[in-house]
Write a protein that holds these residues in place. Sequence first.
Motif, PDB file in Angstrom:
ATOM      1  N   GLY A 193       1.257  -1.660   0.364  1.00 39.41           N
ATOM      2  CA  GLY A 193      -0.335  -0.161   0.037  1.00 39.41           C
ATOM      3  C   GLY A 193       1.014   0.950  -0.493  1.00 39.41           C
ATOM      4  O   GLY A 193       0.080   2.309   0.094  1.00 39.41           O
ATOM      5  N   ALA A 194       2.084   0.937  -0.022  1.00 36.80           N
ATOM      6  CA  ALA A 194       2.762   2.481   0.246  1.00 36.80           C
ATOM      7  C   ALA A 194       2.671   3.110  -1.712  1.00 36.80           C
ATOM      8  O   ALA A 194       2.746   2.498  -2.504  1.00 36.80           O
ATOM      9  N   CYS A 195       2.352   4.678  -1.138  1.00 35.75           N
ATOM     10  CA  CYS A 195       2.273   5.352  -2.744  1.00 35.75           C
ATOM     11  C   CYS A 195       3.500   5.589  -3.385  1.00 35.75           C
ATOM     12  O   CYS A 195       4.397   6.182  -2.576  1.00 35.75           O
ATOM     13  N   PHE A 196       3.481   5.817  -4.563  1.00 40.91           N
ATOM     14  CA  PHE A 196       4.340   6.162  -4.810  1.00 40.91           C
ATOM     15  C   PHE A 196       4.117   7.486  -6.257  1.00 40.91           C
ATOM     16  O   PHE A 196       2.570   5.993  -7.009  1.00 40.91           O
ATOM     17  N   SER A 197       4.341   8.105  -7.576  1.00 42.68           N
ATOM     18  CA  SER A 197       4.769   8.238  -8.660  1.00 42.68           C
ATOM     19  C   SER A 197       5.728   7.495  -9.909  1.00 42.68           C
ATOM     20  O   SER A 197       6.548   7.567  -8.998  1.00 42.68           O
ATOM     21  N   LEU A 198       5.335   7.589 -10.668  1.00 49.32           N
ATOM     22  CA  LEU A 198       6.442   7.533 -12.046  1.00 49.32           C
ATOM     23  C   LEU A 198       6.413   8.637 -12.926  1.00 49.32           C
ATOM     24  O   LEU A 198       5.126   9.033 -13.228  1.00 49.32           O
ATOM     25  N   ILE A 199       7.140   8.426 -13.282  1.00 51.00           N
ATOM     26  CA  ILE A 199       7.494   9.768 -14.310  1.00 51.00           C
ATOM     27  C   ILE A 199       8.546   9.498 -15.494  1.00 51.00           C
ATOM     28  O   ILE A 199       9.456   9.330 -15.331  1.00 51.00           O
ATOM     29  N   GLN A 200       7.567   9.407 -16.554  1.00 48.30           N
ATOM     30  CA  GLN A 200       9.046   9.142 -17.847  1.00 48.30           C
ATOM     31  C   GLN A 200       8.599  11.171 -18.603  1.00 48.30           C
ATOM     32  O   GLN A 200       7.716  11.549 -18.520  1.00 48.30           O
ATOM     33  N   GLY A 201      10.263  10.844 -18.687  1.00 54.76           N
ATOM     34  CA  GLY A 201      10.604  12.594 -19.031  1.00 54.76           C
ATOM     35  C   GLY A 201       9.688  12.687 -20.327  1.00 54.76           C
ATOM     36  O   GLY A 201      10.062  11.808 -21.122  1.00 54.76           O
ATOM     37  N   PRO A 202       9.582  14.064 -20.819  1.00 49.29           N
ATOM     38  CA  PRO A 202       9.102  14.396 -21.646  1.00 49.29           C
ATOM     39  C   PRO A 202      10.319  14.078 -23.028  1.00 49.29           C
ATOM     40  O   PRO A 202      11.101  13.999 -22.862  1.00 49.29           O
TER      41      PRO A 202
END
Length: 266
Positions: A256-265
């Motif tokens: 349940g640990a939340c985090f975000s993912l980001i793929q650069g432009p």
Amino acid sequence: MTEAGGSAGPIGAADARYAPGTPCWVSLMAHGLTGTQEFYAELFGWEFRPGPPQLGPYVRALLDGQEVAGIGQLSPDRHLPVAWTPYFASDDVDRTAETVRLCGGTIGVGPLDASDAGRLAIGSDPSGAVFGVWQGAAHVGTTLTGVPGTPAWNELTTYEAASVRKFYETVFGFEDTVSSADFDYVTLRVAGHPVAGIHGVGTELPRDRGPHWTTYFEVADTDAALALVAALGGRVLEPARDSGHGRVATVADPEGACFSLIQGPR
């Protein structure tokens, strides 16, 4: 979210030090250390080595031999939320902890030594969002950034940005903080570099979480990473969307640990 900013020094250099106020490390406290390691090893390609014994069962995550994050195990009798916690660099963690208290925050852990690695404290701001403070010694913090599998950004989601902005400015000495004209967002800067953000969302704040920090991890392909998260037993909380800073999604690991993912432009 705004553009990510790393250390004010050369990450990876043996004598590199993070400027005070810069997010320098992220750490996760989980219930099942082995299963959690397996999840992140598959998702980010991390390998692990033991961390300071003073922190209990704890490992440092490595990518290409460089330390990028930490994972510890909660004792069975501690029913605490499983969450990623960003650590902000300090030249004097005891003084920073005292400033946290004077500014209406609380210190729940420390200050205490983590062997020869450094000295730490864990506290919360006046709204209850948890963060760490790290005074590096042998361990300066994350030594690799800018590639998939590494922390890219840390963002506080709270009721109103202005209500906690002054707290973080006073505690960590942020200068030239910039407010967005379009929505309730403040970018925290160190030596002119954006290092973290504060996003006020008002009544949209999830009642089951309250104010909280979120760590963004860089990935090569957000959609592929989402499929892998689901296959590994995690959950997709916010599907992938395109933003001015790349393709972003929010997920939770199997505990349940939340985090975000980001793929650069591209």
